[in-house]
Write a protein that holds these residues in place. Structure first.
Motif, PDB file in Angstrom:
ATOM      1  N   ALA A  75      -2.848 -13.524   0.411  1.00  0.00           N
ATOM      2  CA  ALA A  75      -2.692 -12.182   0.922  1.00  0.00           C
ATOM      3  C   ALA A  75      -4.027 -11.511   0.589  1.00  0.00           C
ATOM      4  CB  ALA A  75      -1.130 -11.596   0.318  1.00  0.00           C
ATOM      5  N   VAL A  76      -4.367 -11.482  -0.608  1.00  0.00           N
ATOM      6  CA  VAL A  76      -5.575 -10.773  -1.083  1.00  0.00           C
ATOM      7  C   VAL A  76      -6.766 -11.450  -0.110  1.00  0.00           C
ATOM      8  CG1 VAL A  76      -7.510 -10.914  -2.769  1.00  0.00           C
ATOM      9  CG2 VAL A  76      -5.017 -10.643  -3.634  1.00  0.00           C
ATOM     10  N   LYS A  77      -6.810 -12.440   0.057  1.00  0.00           N
ATOM     11  CA  LYS A  77      -8.093 -12.927   1.235  1.00  0.00           C
ATOM     12  C   LYS A  77      -7.733 -12.379   2.378  1.00  0.00           C
ATOM     13  CE  LYS A  77      -9.050 -17.365  -1.406  1.00  0.00           C
ATOM     14  NZ  LYS A  77      -9.054 -18.585  -1.142  1.00  0.00           N
ATOM     15  N   PHE A  78      -6.419 -12.288   3.214  1.00  0.00           N
ATOM     16  CA  PHE A  78      -6.015 -12.087   4.335  1.00  0.00           C
ATOM     17  C   PHE A  78      -6.447 -10.413   4.637  1.00  0.00           C
ATOM     18  CE2 PHE A  78      -2.878 -10.376   7.114  1.00  0.00           C
ATOM     19  CZ  PHE A  78      -3.313 -10.890   8.221  1.00  0.00           C
ATOM     20  N   THR A  79      -6.272  -9.720   3.619  1.00  0.00           N
ATOM     21  CA  THR A  79      -6.201  -8.303   3.594  1.00  0.00           C
ATOM     22  C   THR A  79      -7.470  -7.738   3.113  1.00  0.00           C
ATOM     23  OG1 THR A  79      -5.271  -7.784   1.458  1.00  0.00           O
ATOM     24  CG2 THR A  79      -3.578  -8.042   3.487  1.00  0.00           C
ATOM     25  N   GLY A  80      -8.110  -8.353   2.182  1.00  0.00           N
ATOM     26  CA  GLY A  80      -9.327  -7.725   1.473  1.00  0.00           C
ATOM     27  C   GLY A  80      -8.940  -6.787   0.521  1.00  0.00           C
ATOM     28  N   ARG A  81      -7.855  -6.635   0.014  1.00  0.00           N
ATOM     29  CA  ARG A  81      -7.299  -5.745  -0.852  1.00  0.00           C
ATOM     30  C   ARG A  81      -7.038  -6.303  -2.312  1.00  0.00           C
ATOM     31  NH1 ARG A  81      -8.074  -3.463   3.577  1.00  0.00           N
ATOM     32  NH2 ARG A  81      -7.106  -1.305   4.028  1.00  0.00           N
ATOM     33  N   ASN A  82      -6.937  -5.717  -3.430  1.00  0.00           N
ATOM     34  CA  ASN A  82      -6.653  -6.372  -4.380  1.00  0.00           C
ATOM     35  C   ASN A  82      -5.025  -6.438  -4.801  1.00  0.00           C
ATOM     36  OD1 ASN A  82      -5.790  -3.755  -5.653  1.00  0.00           O
ATOM     37  ND2 ASN A  82      -7.792  -3.332  -5.900  1.00  0.00           N
ATOM     38  N   PRO A  83      -4.675  -7.329  -5.620  1.00  0.00           N
ATOM     39  CA  PRO A  83      -3.254  -7.705  -5.897  1.00  0.00           C
ATOM     40  C   PRO A  83      -2.497  -6.216  -6.208  1.00  0.00           C
ATOM     41  CG  PRO A  83      -4.549  -9.365  -6.910  1.00  0.00           C
ATOM     42  CD  PRO A  83      -5.303  -8.350  -6.441  1.00  0.00           C
ATOM     43  N   ILE A 142       0.688  -5.283   9.862  1.00  0.00           N
ATOM     44  CA  ILE A 142       1.287  -4.054  10.332  1.00  0.00           C
ATOM     45  C   ILE A 142       0.546  -2.727   9.169  1.00  0.00           C
ATOM     46  CG2 ILE A 142       2.997  -2.500  10.717  1.00  0.00           C
ATOM     47  CD1 ILE A 142       4.431  -4.941  11.670  1.00  0.00           C
ATOM     48  N   ARG A 143       0.766  -3.154   7.885  1.00  0.00           N
ATOM     49  CA  ARG A 143       0.533  -2.211   7.097  1.00  0.00           C
ATOM     50  C   ARG A 143      -1.140  -1.940   7.074  1.00  0.00           C
ATOM     51  NH1 ARG A 143      -0.788   1.306   4.407  1.00  0.00           N
ATOM     52  NH2 ARG A 143      -0.064   2.299   2.535  1.00  0.00           N
ATOM     53  N   MET A 184       8.454 -15.855  10.852  1.00  0.00           N
ATOM     54  CA  MET A 184       7.638 -15.169   9.617  1.00  0.00           C
ATOM     55  C   MET A 184       6.562 -16.346   9.187  1.00  0.00           C
ATOM     56  SD  MET A 184      10.288 -12.625   7.742  1.00  0.00           S
ATOM     57  CE  MET A 184      11.281 -11.527   8.727  1.00  0.00           C
ATOM     58  N   GLU A 185       5.507 -15.787   8.812  1.00  0.00           N
ATOM     59  CA  GLU A 185       4.787 -16.650   8.242  1.00  0.00           C
ATOM     60  C   GLU A 185       4.248 -16.100   6.820  1.00  0.00           C
ATOM     61  OE1 GLU A 185      -0.216 -18.077   8.599  1.00  0.00           O
ATOM     62  OE2 GLU A 185       0.868 -17.120  10.372  1.00  0.00           O
ATOM     63  N   TRP A 186       4.494 -16.632   5.836  1.00  0.00           N
ATOM     64  CA  TRP A 186       4.486 -16.260   4.359  1.00  0.00           C
ATOM     65  C   TRP A 186       3.244 -16.618   3.812  1.00  0.00           C
ATOM     66  CZ3 TRP A 186       8.376 -13.159   3.059  1.00  0.00           C
ATOM     67  CH2 TRP A 186       9.534 -13.115   3.901  1.00  0.00           C
ATOM     68  N   LEU A 187       2.757 -15.748   2.915  1.00  0.00           N
ATOM     69  CA  LEU A 187       1.374 -15.933   2.047  1.00  0.00           C
ATOM     70  C   LEU A 187       1.620 -15.844   0.841  1.00  0.00           C
ATOM     71  CD1 LEU A 187      -1.017 -13.557   4.207  1.00  0.00           C
ATOM     72  CD2 LEU A 187      -0.336 -16.053   4.570  1.00  0.00           C
ATOM     73  N   THR A 188       0.757 -16.629   0.199  1.00  0.00           N
ATOM     74  CA  THR A 188       0.901 -16.274  -1.475  1.00  0.00           C
ATOM     75  C   THR A 188       0.193 -15.035  -1.709  1.00  0.00           C
ATOM     76  OG1 THR A 188      -0.939 -17.690  -1.709  1.00  0.00           O
ATOM     77  CG2 THR A 188       1.299 -18.744  -1.576  1.00  0.00           C
ATOM     78  N   MET A 189       0.385 -14.732  -3.032  1.00  0.00           N
ATOM     79  CA  MET A 189      -0.525 -13.447  -3.366  1.00  0.00           C
ATOM     80  C   MET A 189      -1.945 -13.633  -3.147  1.00  0.00           C
ATOM     81  SD  MET A 189      -0.752 -10.303  -4.165  1.00  0.00           S
ATOM     82  CE  MET A 189       0.864  -9.713  -4.643  1.00  0.00           C
ATOM     83  N   GLU A 190      -2.405 -14.848  -3.306  1.00  0.00           N
ATOM     84  CA  GLU A 190      -3.871 -15.139  -3.292  1.00  0.00           C
ATOM     85  C   GLU A 190      -4.260 -15.131  -2.091  1.00  0.00           C
ATOM     86  OE1 GLU A 190      -7.028 -18.823  -4.458  1.00  0.00           O
ATOM     87  OE2 GLU A 190      -4.910 -18.894  -5.195  1.00  0.00           O
ATOM     88  N   LYS A 210       1.444  -2.187  -4.616  1.00  0.00           N
ATOM     89  CA  LYS A 210       1.813  -0.757  -4.087  1.00  0.00           C
ATOM     90  C   LYS A 210       2.366  -0.729  -2.783  1.00  0.00           C
ATOM     91  CE  LYS A 210      -1.294   1.612  -7.130  1.00  0.00           C
ATOM     92  NZ  LYS A 210      -2.474   2.502  -7.386  1.00  0.00           N
ATOM     93  N   TRP A 211       1.869  -1.430  -1.711  1.00  0.00           N
ATOM     94  CA  TRP A 211       2.317  -1.560  -0.474  1.00  0.00           C
ATOM     95  C   TRP A 211       3.995  -2.239  -0.355  1.00  0.00           C
ATOM     96  CZ3 TRP A 211      -2.388  -4.201   2.701  1.00  0.00           C
ATOM     97  CH2 TRP A 211      -3.343  -3.086   2.675  1.00  0.00           C
ATOM     98  N   ILE A 212       4.075  -3.186  -1.168  1.00  0.00           N
ATOM     99  CA  ILE A 212       5.561  -3.625  -1.152  1.00  0.00           C
ATOM    100  C   ILE A 212       6.305  -2.636  -1.881  1.00  0.00           C
ATOM    101  CG2 ILE A 212       6.901  -5.873  -2.167  1.00  0.00           C
ATOM    102  CD1 ILE A 212       4.018  -7.269  -1.981  1.00  0.00           C
ATOM    103  N   ALA A 213       6.017  -2.188  -3.004  1.00  0.00           N
ATOM    104  CA  ALA A 213       6.865  -1.080  -3.469  1.00  0.00           C
ATOM    105  C   ALA A 213       7.333  -0.148  -2.700  1.00  0.00           C
ATOM    106  CB  ALA A 213       6.416  -0.711  -4.892  1.00  0.00           C
ATOM    107  N   ALA A 214       6.395   0.379  -1.596  1.00  0.00           N
ATOM    108  CA  ALA A 214       6.755   1.511  -1.130  1.00  0.00           C
ATOM    109  C   ALA A 214       7.644   0.837  -0.053  1.00  0.00           C
ATOM    110  CB  ALA A 214       5.392   1.873  -0.236  1.00  0.00           C
ATOM    111  N   GLY A 215       8.167  -0.359   0.276  1.00  0.00           N
ATOM    112  CA  GLY A 215       9.074  -0.666   1.263  1.00  0.00           C
ATOM    113  C   GLY A 215       8.244  -0.926   2.602  1.00  0.00           C
ATOM    114  N   GLY A 216       9.319  -1.923   3.243  1.00  0.00           N
ATOM    115  CA  GLY A 216       8.745  -2.484   4.840  1.00  0.00           C
ATOM    116  C   GLY A 216       8.177  -3.741   4.814  1.00  0.00           C
TER     117      GLY A 216
END
Length: 216
Positions: free
Chosen positions: A153-161, A191-192, A145-151, A166-172
């Motif tokens: 993760a925002v850059k990687f996905t292009g999504r806001n925190p 994957i998400r 596993m490669e872990w990302l900080t929230m900052e 919400k994705w995390i709360a949904a599980g998986g």
């Protein structure tokens, strides 16, 4: 293994188990507990023996660590459910896909990570955990596993925190959340995003088909 490494190891454990189990191919003859037994237990052969063993050992090392520390009196006694115990020794996980009991045990162990690593004689148990994780990563490199900080993760996905939460709360999506900060699995974010993209394509196709049907 120090306190921080133990917390991270514990946080990653159920994700590794789930990915190992995903590689088990059910079907065929039932594995039996002993020759001549009338009833067996799952999973069924043919299967990936390495995945079965590693899933059990990822959980089994947790059970053995918890039992040892409880016996030494360095952590409180709490129920060690979700494990397969034979004559007081943890041989793996109970059959079934529900890891809620294991997650409850892991949650307790994370609270006492400092006490665990300071327990006299705990070294062999921690080394066994690290050795099993190393084998998991060598056998299935894509599980590293490669872990990302929230900052990040925002850059990687292009999504806001908020969307990521919400994705995390949904599980998986495995996360790490302790005194060293919040981290999220890069692979599972990827994957998400793929799922979200596929859903958008499906929605666009359905809308297009609906318009075409109206025009007809």
């Amino acid at each position: 293994m120090d306190e921080k490494q133990l917390r991270q190891h514990l946080a990653e454990t159920t994700a590794y188990i789930e990915q190992h189990r995903a590689r088990v191919s059910p079907g065929g003859y039932v594995m039996r507990d002993m020759p001549g037994a009338s009833n067996g237990f799952g999973p069924k052969a043919p299967l990936n023996d390495g995945a079965v063993i590693l899933a059990d050992e990822e959980g089994g090392t947790i059970g053995r660590l918890a039992r040892y520390c409880q016996e030494q009196g360095t952590i409180p006694r709490f129920p060690l459910k979700g494990f397969w115990w034979v004559k007081g020794r943890c041989l793996g996980l109970k059959s079934g896909d529900d890891l809620r009991e294991l997650r409850a045990v892991i949650g307790q162990l994370k609270l006492y990570a400092a006490e665990i690593v300071a327990t006299e004689g705990v070294g062999p148990y921690l080394r066994a955990m690290a050795d099993i994780r190393h084998v998991s990563q060598e056998m299935f490199p894509n599980e590293r596993m490669e872990w990302l900080t929230m900052e990040q993760a925002v850059k990687f996905t292009g999504r806001n925190p908020e969307t990521i939460r919400k994705w995390i709360a949904a599980g998986g999506i495995p996360t790490l959340d302790d005194r060293w900060g919040f981290m999220v699995s890069r692979e599972h974010l990827n994957i998400r995003m793929a799922i979200a993209y596929a859903n958008r394509l499906r929605g666009a196709r359905m809308a297009r088909e609906k318009r075409n049907n109206k025009a007809a």
